[in-house]
Design a protein around this motif. Structure first.
Motif, mmCIF file in Angstrom:
data_model
loop_
_atom_site.group_PDB
_atom_site.id
_atom_site.type_symbol
_atom_site.label_atom_id
_atom_site.label_comp_id
_atom_site.label_asym_id
_atom_site.label_seq_id
_atom_site.Cartn_x
_atom_site.Cartn_y
_atom_site.Cartn_z
ATOM 1 N N THR A 144 22.039 50.338 -7.336
ATOM 2 C CA THR A 144 21.112 50.649 -6.110
ATOM 3 C C THR A 144 20.661 49.334 -5.588
ATOM 4 N N LEU A 145 20.246 48.342 -6.342
ATOM 5 C CA LEU A 145 19.877 47.074 -5.886
ATOM 6 C C LEU A 145 20.861 46.450 -5.010
ATOM 7 N N PHE A 146 22.129 46.417 -5.513
ATOM 8 C CA PHE A 146 23.310 45.800 -4.933
ATOM 9 C C PHE A 146 23.604 46.269 -3.826
ATOM 10 N N ALA A 147 23.171 47.763 -3.455
ATOM 11 C CA ALA A 147 23.374 48.358 -2.304
ATOM 12 C C ALA A 147 22.339 48.020 -1.137
ATOM 13 N N VAL A 148 21.222 47.478 -1.590
ATOM 14 C CA VAL A 148 19.958 47.335 -0.484
ATOM 15 C C VAL A 148 20.428 46.066 0.201
ATOM 16 N N ASN A 149 20.576 46.420 1.470
ATOM 17 C CA ASN A 149 20.919 45.218 2.377
ATOM 18 C C ASN A 149 19.513 44.263 2.823
ATOM 19 N N THR A 150 19.621 43.204 3.608
ATOM 20 C CA THR A 150 18.527 42.265 3.852
ATOM 21 C C THR A 150 17.651 42.898 5.011
ATOM 22 N N ALA A 151 17.980 44.322 5.424
ATOM 23 C CA ALA A 151 17.115 44.744 6.343
ATOM 24 C C ALA A 151 15.973 45.628 5.693
ATOM 25 N N SER A 152 15.864 45.337 4.570
ATOM 26 C CA SER A 152 14.656 46.266 3.946
ATOM 27 C C SER A 152 13.439 46.281 4.811
ATOM 28 N N GLN A 153 12.675 47.272 4.705
ATOM 29 C CA GLN A 153 11.560 47.410 5.511
ATOM 30 C C GLN A 153 10.305 46.928 4.762
ATOM 31 N N ALA A 154 10.169 46.728 3.494
ATOM 32 C CA ALA A 154 9.030 46.364 2.788
ATOM 33 C C ALA A 154 9.674 45.620 1.570
ATOM 34 N N ASN A 155 8.984 44.339 1.340
ATOM 35 C CA ASN A 155 8.857 43.637 0.189
ATOM 36 C C ASN A 155 7.602 43.320 -0.312
ATOM 37 N N THR B 112 9.982 47.430 -2.710
ATOM 38 C CA THR B 112 10.859 47.305 -1.564
ATOM 39 C C THR B 112 11.387 48.682 -1.378
ATOM 40 N N ASP B 113 11.688 49.134 -0.146
ATOM 41 C CA ASP B 113 11.968 50.062 0.323
ATOM 42 C C ASP B 113 13.298 49.816 1.480
ATOM 43 N N TRP B 114 14.045 50.814 1.798
ATOM 44 C CA TRP B 114 15.101 50.680 2.734
ATOM 45 C C TRP B 114 15.363 52.103 3.307
ATOM 46 N N ASP B 115 16.473 52.200 3.999
ATOM 47 C CA ASP B 115 16.854 53.654 4.277
ATOM 48 C C ASP B 115 15.779 54.361 5.131
ATOM 49 N N ASP B 116 15.010 53.557 6.040
ATOM 50 C CA ASP B 116 13.822 54.207 6.840
ATOM 51 C C ASP B 116 12.849 54.838 5.718
ATOM 52 N N GLY B 117 12.591 54.279 4.607
ATOM 53 C CA GLY B 117 11.579 54.603 3.738
ATOM 54 C C GLY B 117 12.102 55.798 2.840
ATOM 55 N N ARG B 118 13.489 56.014 3.023
ATOM 56 C CA ARG B 118 13.998 57.135 2.183
ATOM 57 C C ARG B 118 14.102 56.657 0.590
ATOM 58 N N GLN B 119 14.473 55.599 0.412
ATOM 59 C CA GLN B 119 14.645 54.903 -0.878
ATOM 60 C C GLN B 119 13.901 53.832 -0.912
ATOM 61 N N PHE C 249 10.017 50.882 -13.670
ATOM 62 C CA PHE C 249 11.290 50.308 -13.221
ATOM 63 C C PHE C 249 12.262 51.316 -12.745
ATOM 64 N N THR C 250 11.969 51.825 -11.315
ATOM 65 C CA THR C 250 12.428 53.043 -10.796
ATOM 66 C C THR C 250 12.908 52.889 -9.473
ATOM 67 N N TRP C 251 13.927 53.644 -9.346
ATOM 68 C CA TRP C 251 14.653 53.888 -8.209
ATOM 69 C C TRP C 251 14.449 55.120 -7.561
ATOM 70 N N LEU C 252 13.856 55.310 -6.131
ATOM 71 C CA LEU C 252 13.341 56.551 -5.679
ATOM 72 C C LEU C 252 14.450 56.999 -4.289
ATOM 73 N N LYS C 253 14.902 58.255 -4.318
ATOM 74 C CA LYS C 253 15.765 58.672 -3.284
ATOM 75 C C LYS C 253 14.952 59.866 -2.794
ATOM 76 N N ASP D 270 12.931 68.061 1.345
ATOM 77 C CA ASP D 270 12.641 68.968 0.175
ATOM 78 C C ASP D 270 12.983 68.527 -1.264
ATOM 79 N N TRP D 271 13.322 67.376 -1.471
ATOM 80 C CA TRP D 271 13.638 66.908 -2.875
ATOM 81 C C TRP D 271 13.486 65.404 -2.985
ATOM 82 N N GLU D 272 12.997 65.010 -4.129
ATOM 83 C CA GLU D 272 13.071 63.783 -4.357
ATOM 84 C C GLU D 272 13.656 63.371 -6.017
#
Length: 398
Positions: A13-24, A61-68, A93-97, A101-103
């Motif tokens: 998941t972390l590898f897939a995060v690009n540099t355009a993360s919305q929050a760090n 940190t989040d990305w994908d318009d805050g969905r991840q 140590f958690t990844w959230l998608k 109507d689901w998480e």
């Protein structure tokens, strides 16, 4: 303490995060703690007054318009006398998608269930970090896969818990421990898979007007061990924790009705001897703006019940809690909480005091005290009968 497949999933998941993360975002704290005891310990191996330091860092940190998002929260404590209390843990140590109507959450997390003040019977996902505090409020991070289904009729949380974590206990030199001490090196399991047994849990929650309701189910290794006597490698008497397989149903209810806050928790558990039922129920009534001030005073009362009676592996089988919470509502967030738990059978009493006040923007000063009154040497908590203490914490947040 975490399964390799969880780490692999997080790393991918972390590898897939690009540099355009919305929050760090970084946050955390460091704290110094000093405990002063009123008496010499019951066991000559135990220490007197004690100093320790702790720290926790949180990265989000989040990305994908805050969905991840990804969250990591490491914690560490150093204790001057008790080697078992000097420890480190990954609280999260958690990844959230997230979707509409689901998480889905994968990794290590802390999940809290419960509403009552004196104890949290339904709170069963995480293991208690008992070296941190005797009240059981501090928890270890739990490896899990958690799918939340969000519907109009409520939220259903489904959990797969792939690895069990043993409870932490103070060492033989530590205070606020059992007598004799617990030897975690000899822990045993009912399951042949031991700590690799896969546990399952589910919980439905819903708000119905002024009422919040939760119904939960758990099947797996009990977070509350039983104990059998044994000997350590120095032929000293110790208690050996035994982790059995259990099935538990739980119900928690809270109603907010004006100044009244009604609370109740109940469980039905099988697998630790006789199937039993336990419950806690009570209320908190708040007097708003006492004496024409900005302060609020909450009065608390709860009844603790366990149908095993004297055979219960808990000190809260037939007890009463009375307490008061004073909130100043000032800029420094000053508050006081006082409580007393009374055993209705033999008049054992546990007194608790908690108060805190913010100092400036980043500092917080806290004082906590506990007193154990009329505790017999044959009582389940006899090991702490001489451990009345005051604890001062100074914390710097960043």
């Amino acid at each position: 303490m975490r399964p390799r497949f969880l780490l692999t999933a997080i790393a991918a998941t972390l590898f897939a995060v690009n540099t355009a993360s919305q929050a760090n975002e970084w946050s955390g704290y460091v704290s110094g703690e000093y405990r002063a005891f009123a008496e010499n310990p019951a066991d000559t191996r135990q220490h007197d007054n004690n100093l320790s330091f702790a720290g926790q860092v949180e990265y989000f940190t989040d990305w994908d318009d805050g969905r991840q998002s990804f969250t990591v929260v490491p914690f560490v404590r150093w204790d001057e006398n008790d080697d078992e209390r000097s420890h480190a843990d990954i609280r999260e140590f958690t990844w959230l998608k997230a979707a509409d109507d689901w998480e889905l959450r994968v990794g290590l997390r802390k999940v809290f269930w419960g509403v009552t003040e004196s104890q949290h019977l339904v709170d069963i996902i995480n293991q208690t970090d008992l070296v941190e505090a005797l009240d059981g409020e501090e928890k270890l991070g739990q490896p899990m896969i958690n799918l939340a289904l969000i519907r109009d009729w409520g939220t259903v949380d489904l959990f797969v818990l792939p690895r069990f974590r043993e409870r932490t206990f103070p060492g033989e030199e530590g205070r606020l421990r059992s007598a004799p001490p617990v030897d975690t090196d000899q822990a045993t399991y009912e399951s042949s898979d031991e700590e690799n047994h896969i546990d399952y849990a589910a919980r439905w929650t819903h708000a119905l007007g002024d009422w919040d309701v939760g119904l939960s189910y758990f099947n797996g290794t009990s977070r509350d061990p039983l104990f059998i006597p044994g000997l350590d490698n120095q032929n000293q008497t110790v208690l050996i924790p035994v982790y059995t397989l259990i099935e538990q149903w739980g119900l928690d209810v809270q109603a907010t009705l004006g100044e009244w806050l009604w609370k109740a928790e109940a469980i039905r558990r099988s697998g630790q001897g006789k199937t039993y039922t336990a419950s806690t129920a009570g209320f908190e009534y708040t007097f708003v703006g006492i004496a024409d001030s900005s302060m609020d005073l909450g009065v608390i009362a709860e009844v603790l019940y366990d149908d095993r009676g004297d055979d219960a592996f808990t000190n809260f089988a037939d007890d009463l809690l009375f307490g008061a919470r004073l909130t100043f509502n000032d800029e420094q967030s000053t508050d006081f909480l006082f409580g007393v738990i009374i055993d209705s059978d033999d008049d054992d009493r546990l007194l608790t005091l908690e108060t805190s006040r913010r100092l400036g923007e980043n500092w917080k000063l806290s004082l906590e005290g506990q007193a154990f009154i009329n505790i017999a040497e044959t009582d389940l908590i006899a090991g702490v009968r001489k451990d009345n203490f005051l604890q001062l914490d100074l914390t710097r947040y960043f």
